[in-house]
Scaffold this motif. Structure first.
Motif, mmCIF file in Angstrom:
data_model
loop_
_atom_site.group_PDB
_atom_site.id
_atom_site.type_symbol
_atom_site.label_atom_id
_atom_site.label_comp_id
_atom_site.label_asym_id
_atom_site.label_seq_id
_atom_site.Cartn_x
_atom_site.Cartn_y
_atom_site.Cartn_z
ATOM 1 N N SER A 92 0.840 -1.196 0.000
ATOM 2 C CA SER A 92 0.000 0.000 0.000
ATOM 3 C C SER A 92 0.873 1.244 0.000
ATOM 4 C CB SER A 92 -0.902 -0.023 1.245
ATOM 5 O OG SER A 92 -1.702 1.126 1.308
ATOM 6 N N LEU A 93 0.568 2.173 -0.918
ATOM 7 C CA LEU A 93 1.322 3.412 -1.054
ATOM 8 C C LEU A 93 0.350 4.577 -1.151
ATOM 9 C CD1 LEU A 93 4.029 4.906 -1.517
ATOM 10 C CD2 LEU A 93 3.757 4.408 -3.968
ATOM 11 N N HIS A 94 0.555 5.571 -0.293
ATOM 12 C CA HIS A 94 -0.274 6.775 -0.279
ATOM 13 C C HIS A 94 0.635 7.985 -0.459
ATOM 14 C CE1 HIS A 94 -3.913 4.726 1.308
ATOM 15 N NE2 HIS A 94 -2.989 3.878 1.706
ATOM 16 N N LEU A 95 0.376 8.751 -1.493
ATOM 17 C CA LEU A 95 1.175 9.942 -1.799
ATOM 18 C C LEU A 95 0.264 11.162 -1.762
ATOM 19 C CD1 LEU A 95 2.903 8.570 -5.021
ATOM 20 C CD2 LEU A 95 3.757 8.432 -2.681
ATOM 21 N N GLU A 96 0.687 12.190 -1.034
ATOM 22 C CA GLU A 96 -0.099 13.422 -0.997
ATOM 23 C C GLU A 96 0.833 14.615 -1.115
ATOM 24 O OE1 GLU A 96 -3.175 15.891 1.842
ATOM 25 O OE2 GLU A 96 -3.006 13.737 2.099
ATOM 26 N N ASP A 97 0.529 15.487 -2.053
ATOM 27 C CA ASP A 97 1.308 16.702 -2.278
ATOM 28 C C ASP A 97 2.796 16.382 -2.443
ATOM 29 O OD1 ASP A 97 1.745 19.415 -2.658
ATOM 30 O OD2 ASP A 97 2.018 19.797 -0.518
ATOM 31 N N VAL A 98 3.079 15.430 -3.314
ATOM 32 C CA VAL A 98 4.456 15.024 -3.605
ATOM 33 C C VAL A 98 4.818 15.562 -4.985
ATOM 34 C CG1 VAL A 98 5.999 13.061 -3.975
ATOM 35 C CG2 VAL A 98 4.271 12.962 -2.173
ATOM 36 N N ARG A 99 6.012 16.093 -5.102
ATOM 37 C CA ARG A 99 6.504 16.578 -6.392
ATOM 38 C C ARG A 99 7.547 15.591 -6.899
ATOM 39 N NH1 ARG A 99 5.209 20.567 -3.126
ATOM 40 N NH2 ARG A 99 3.904 22.226 -3.922
ATOM 41 N N PHE A 100 7.357 15.146 -8.119
ATOM 42 C CA PHE A 100 8.223 14.121 -8.695
ATOM 43 C C PHE A 100 9.222 14.737 -9.657
ATOM 44 C CE2 PHE A 100 4.195 12.138 -7.727
ATOM 45 C CZ PHE A 100 4.596 11.022 -7.016
ATOM 46 N N GLU A 101 10.453 14.289 -9.575
ATOM 47 C CA GLU A 101 11.428 14.643 -10.589
ATOM 48 C C GLU A 101 11.144 13.792 -11.819
ATOM 49 O OE1 GLU A 101 15.396 14.468 -9.143
ATOM 50 O OE2 GLU A 101 15.017 15.935 -7.578
ATOM 51 N N SER A 102 11.707 14.174 -12.928
ATOM 52 C CA SER A 102 11.464 13.511 -14.202
ATOM 53 C C SER A 102 11.566 11.990 -14.099
ATOM 54 C CB SER A 102 12.459 14.029 -15.234
ATOM 55 O OG SER A 102 12.275 13.370 -16.456
ATOM 56 N N SER A 103 10.538 11.297 -14.474
ATOM 57 C CA SER A 103 10.402 9.839 -14.511
ATOM 58 C C SER A 103 10.585 9.146 -13.154
ATOM 59 C CB SER A 103 11.322 9.209 -15.562
ATOM 60 O OG SER A 103 12.663 9.243 -15.123
ATOM 61 N N GLU A 134 -2.448 -1.403 -3.571
ATOM 62 C CA GLU A 134 -3.258 -0.199 -3.367
ATOM 63 C C GLU A 134 -2.399 1.036 -3.559
ATOM 64 O OE1 GLU A 134 -5.739 2.076 0.175
ATOM 65 O OE2 GLU A 134 -5.000 0.052 0.521
ATOM 66 N N LEU A 135 -2.893 1.968 -4.380
ATOM 67 C CA LEU A 135 -2.172 3.210 -4.647
ATOM 68 C C LEU A 135 -3.155 4.368 -4.532
ATOM 69 C CD1 LEU A 135 0.332 4.778 -5.574
ATOM 70 C CD2 LEU A 135 -0.296 4.221 -7.932
ATOM 71 N N ASN A 136 -2.819 5.318 -3.668
ATOM 72 C CA ASN A 136 -3.643 6.498 -3.457
ATOM 73 C C ASN A 136 -2.768 7.715 -3.733
ATOM 74 O OD1 ASN A 136 -4.953 8.741 -2.247
ATOM 75 N ND2 ASN A 136 -6.115 7.367 -0.934
ATOM 76 N N ILE A 137 -3.137 8.487 -4.751
ATOM 77 C CA ILE A 137 -2.376 9.673 -5.132
ATOM 78 C C ILE A 137 -3.285 10.882 -5.014
ATOM 79 C CG2 ILE A 137 -1.129 10.825 -6.980
ATOM 80 C CD1 ILE A 137 -0.540 8.042 -8.113
ATOM 81 N N SER A 138 -2.852 11.845 -4.221
ATOM 82 C CA SER A 138 -3.679 13.013 -3.963
ATOM 83 C C SER A 138 -2.873 14.291 -4.140
ATOM 84 C CB SER A 138 -4.228 12.922 -2.537
ATOM 85 O OG SER A 138 -5.020 14.025 -2.232
ATOM 86 N N LEU A 139 -3.323 15.143 -5.065
ATOM 87 C CA LEU A 139 -2.757 16.473 -5.262
ATOM 88 C C LEU A 139 -1.253 16.485 -5.456
ATOM 89 C CD1 LEU A 139 -4.904 18.337 -2.603
ATOM 90 C CD2 LEU A 139 -5.332 18.161 -5.059
ATOM 91 N N CYS A 140 -0.770 15.593 -6.270
ATOM 92 C CA CYS A 140 0.661 15.539 -6.585
ATOM 93 C C CYS A 140 0.920 16.261 -7.900
ATOM 94 C CB CYS A 140 1.138 14.086 -6.677
ATOM 95 S SG CYS A 140 1.032 13.202 -5.112
ATOM 96 N N ASP A 141 2.020 16.986 -7.960
ATOM 97 C CA ASP A 141 2.384 17.733 -9.168
ATOM 98 C C ASP A 141 3.059 16.830 -10.195
ATOM 99 O OD1 ASP A 141 1.379 20.011 -8.121
ATOM 100 O OD2 ASP A 141 3.296 20.906 -7.596
ATOM 101 N N CYS A 142 3.171 17.366 -11.385
ATOM 102 C CA CYS A 142 3.932 16.756 -12.483
ATOM 103 C C CYS A 142 3.220 15.557 -13.098
ATOM 104 C CB CYS A 142 5.339 16.360 -12.046
ATOM 105 S SG CYS A 142 6.283 17.758 -11.441
#
Length: 162
Positions: free
Chosen positions: A65-76, A90-98
């Motif tokens: 299980s992975l939950h990401l919130e407001d994370v900015r990712f570098e290229s790839s 399970e993958l939950n992505i919330s308000l992440c840029d890029c």
């Protein structure tokens, strides 16, 4: 942050299974590199960080299980990170840029919750064969949200997958 890095190193040696890191500062910090030493993680939640993958990162082989919130990712970095989690369910992505194009490979993924802004141009889930539940929340103009839950037997769900 250095003290936190030392704590994470200590915890990694204790083979922790669950880790939640949230940075509440206005300016995102670089994700702590020692997190990558926590090889036994099964659940990882983090938010408010910039994510770049270390060159020698072999992945979280047990992560479910992975939950990401407001994370900015570098290229790839996102694709590399997800590809290094072969058991992810399970993958939950919330308000992440890029995220303009959402396309990655996660053959064991069963639940995906994606909350993104209107800059999203494409969602491709062809390489997510075991997906059972999909929740899409898309922020449109003036704070209006499109919110939809799809089940595997839904015609619309299959339309999104193509």
């Amino acid at each position: 942050m250095e003290y936190l890095n030392m704590w994470i190193l200590f915890l990694s040696r204790r083979e922790i299974k669950y880790l939640e890191l949230v940075n509440l500062q206005a300016v995102p910090e670089q994700m702590l590199y020692r997190v990558f030493f926590c090889k036994e993680l099964t659940c990882f939640k983090f938010g408010g960080f910039n994510l770049s993958i270390l060159p020698h990162f072999c992945g979280f082989q047990r992560l479910l299980s992975l939950h990401l919130e407001d994370v900015r990712f570098e290229s790839s970095a996102f694709q590399s990170f997800i590809s290094a989690c072969p058991l992810l369910e399970e993958l939950n992505i919330s308000l992440c840029d890029c995220f303009e194009y959402f396309d990655f490979s996660a053959p064991t993924l069963e639940v995906l919750s994606l909350q993104c802004n209107q800059d999203m141009k494409s969602i491709c889930l062809k390489k997510v064969n075991n997906l059972i539940d999909l929740i899409l929340k898309i922020n449109q103009d003036e704070g209006i949200w499109f919110d939809k839950k799809f089940a595997k037997n839904s015609e619309v769900f299959y339309g999104i997958m193509v």
